[in-house]
Design a protein around this motif. Structure first.
Motif, PDB file in Angstrom:
ATOM      1  N   ASP A   1    -135.830  23.146  84.188  1.00 19.35           N
ATOM      2  CA  ASP A   1    -136.699  21.981  84.000  1.00 19.35           C
ATOM      3  C   ASP A   1    -137.168  21.419  85.339  1.00 19.35           C
ATOM      4  O   ASP A   1    -138.350  21.059  85.505  1.00 19.35           O
ATOM      5  CB  ASP A   1    -135.952  20.879  83.231  1.00 19.35           C
ATOM      6  CG  ASP A   1    -135.737  21.212  81.770  1.00 19.35           C
ATOM      7  OD1 ASP A   1    -136.384  22.156  81.266  1.00 19.35           O
ATOM      8  OD2 ASP A   1    -134.917  20.527  81.132  1.00 19.35           O
TER       9      ASP A   1
ATOM     10  N   GLN B   1    -133.160  13.427  83.876  1.00 20.60           N
ATOM     11  CA  GLN B   1    -132.992  14.836  83.542  1.00 20.60           C
ATOM     12  C   GLN B   1    -131.643  15.050  82.880  1.00 20.60           C
ATOM     13  O   GLN B   1    -130.602  14.665  83.436  1.00 20.60           O
ATOM     14  CB  GLN B   1    -133.083  15.708  84.799  1.00 20.60           C
ATOM     15  CG  GLN B   1    -132.712  17.164  84.583  1.00 20.60           C
ATOM     16  CD  GLN B   1    -133.641  17.845  83.596  1.00 20.60           C
ATOM     17  OE1 GLN B   1    -134.859  17.815  83.753  1.00 20.60           O
ATOM     18  NE2 GLN B   1    -133.069  18.474  82.566  1.00 20.60           N
TER      19      GLN B   1
ATOM     20  N   THR C   1    -140.979  20.870  87.106  1.00 23.34           N
ATOM     21  CA  THR C   1    -141.532  19.530  87.320  1.00 23.34           C
ATOM     22  C   THR C   1    -141.561  19.085  88.775  1.00 23.34           C
ATOM     23  O   THR C   1    -142.332  18.177  89.108  1.00 23.34           O
ATOM     24  CB  THR C   1    -140.728  18.488  86.510  1.00 23.34           C
ATOM     25  OG1 THR C   1    -139.341  18.558  86.883  1.00 23.34           O
ATOM     26  CG2 THR C   1    -140.854  18.755  85.009  1.00 23.34           C
TER      27      THR C   1
END
Length: 302
Positions: free
Chosen positions: A84, A68, A88
């Protein structure tokens, strides 16, 4: 708690999700390696994605690892990374605030903060606050913040000049940033305690041989090869206090893990103490309020 704790004492991490900042090298990588070997799903949150992918490859094809992008010196990047991860990950069991910069020349983050304070403390403060909702529902989840014995060296929270705009001392500025890490960890535990699911623990590696030393004053770099064998330890050994804080079933919220040897420089991990000023609740609370103001991140606990 045993004083002979090693990575072999890390229990199975199958089913657990660990997010580790600065995990492409040094202490972060060694922490990620052990957790992945024990079966954890590991997220390497790193500034340089290419280096993060190289680190993921070194962990092996069988490791459940993703990369990431995260630049802790940019609040925009911190917010983007948190978004993000929300998209996820269903949960986070371990958030390990490991990344840091040490002794750079005077620089500012993208948001105008002194680089060491902005990256080491404010970036992690914001990142943790934005991810806390993924930790709070998880029984036994932990936030581990990596501090340093440098919180003892010319360290204070300079509320009158947090960004070192009047004068800059790289050693004192690093001391302030690492003291802030500790105070954050302690204050976070106080706020988490009523919820009963997530704990906050601090750890420090002693003096570990990592590339973090690259910006040290010239005299220290010159002496390092001579004195290193006397008071340093490998990166793998330096990661043990973090691993113990993250995985030892006996660990308690608000404790501080570090090497057991003289001065805290090296040795097996155990519970240690920090300086008296680091336990000052009034300074912790003031720093928390200032950090929320500077980052515009409000915590869901308090």
């Amino acid at each position: 708690m045993s004083d002979n704790w090693t990575e072999r004492d890390v229990p199975s991490q199958h089913g657990r999700v660990a997010v580790i900042t600065g995990a492409n090298t040094g202490l972060g990588f060694d922490t990620a390696k052990v957790l992945a070997e024990r079966g954890a799903t590991v997220v390497l949150a790193v500034r340089d994605v290419a280096k993060g992918k190289q680190a993921a490859a070194r962990l092996g094809a069988n490791a459940d690892v993703t990369v990431q992008e995260l630049d802790l010196s940019s609040l925009e990047s911190v917010r983007s990374a948190a978004a993000d991860l929300h998209a996820t990950l269903p949960k986070i069991d371990l958030l390990i605030n490991n990344a840091g910069v040490m002794y750079p020349p005077r620089q500012s983050t993208r948001d105008g903060f002194e680089l060491q304070f902005g990256t080491n403390h404010l970036g992690h403060f914001a990142f943790t606050g934005l991810l806390l909702d993924l930790l709070l529902p998880v029984e036994g989840s932990r936030v581990v913040t990596v501090a340093s014995i440098a919180h003892r060296i010319r360290a204070a929270i300079h509320f009158d000049d947090l960004q070192w705009e009047n004068s800059y001392d790289r050693v004192a500025a690093y001391g302030q940033a690492k003291l802030a890490n500790l105070m954050f960890a302690y204050e976070l535990q106080r706020r988490l305690a009523p919820h009963g699911t997530t704990t906050s623990i601090a750890a420090h590696p002693g003096v570990a041989r990592t590339e973090l030393m690259r910006n040290s004053p010239a005299v220290l770099r010159a002496l390092f090869p001579v004195v290193a064998p006397l008071f340093t330890q490998s990166s793998e050994r330096g990661a043990l206090p973090t691993l113990r804080a993250a995985t030892d079933p006996a660990a308690l919220g608000g404790q501080y893990d570090g090497p057991a040897g003289p001065g805290g420089y090296r040795g097996r991990p155990r519970v240690v103490t920090s300086t008296p000023q680091s336990y000052d609740v009034s300074i912790q609370r003031r720093l928390w309020a200032v950090s929320e103001e500077l980052t515009a991140v409000k915590y869901p606990v308090g």
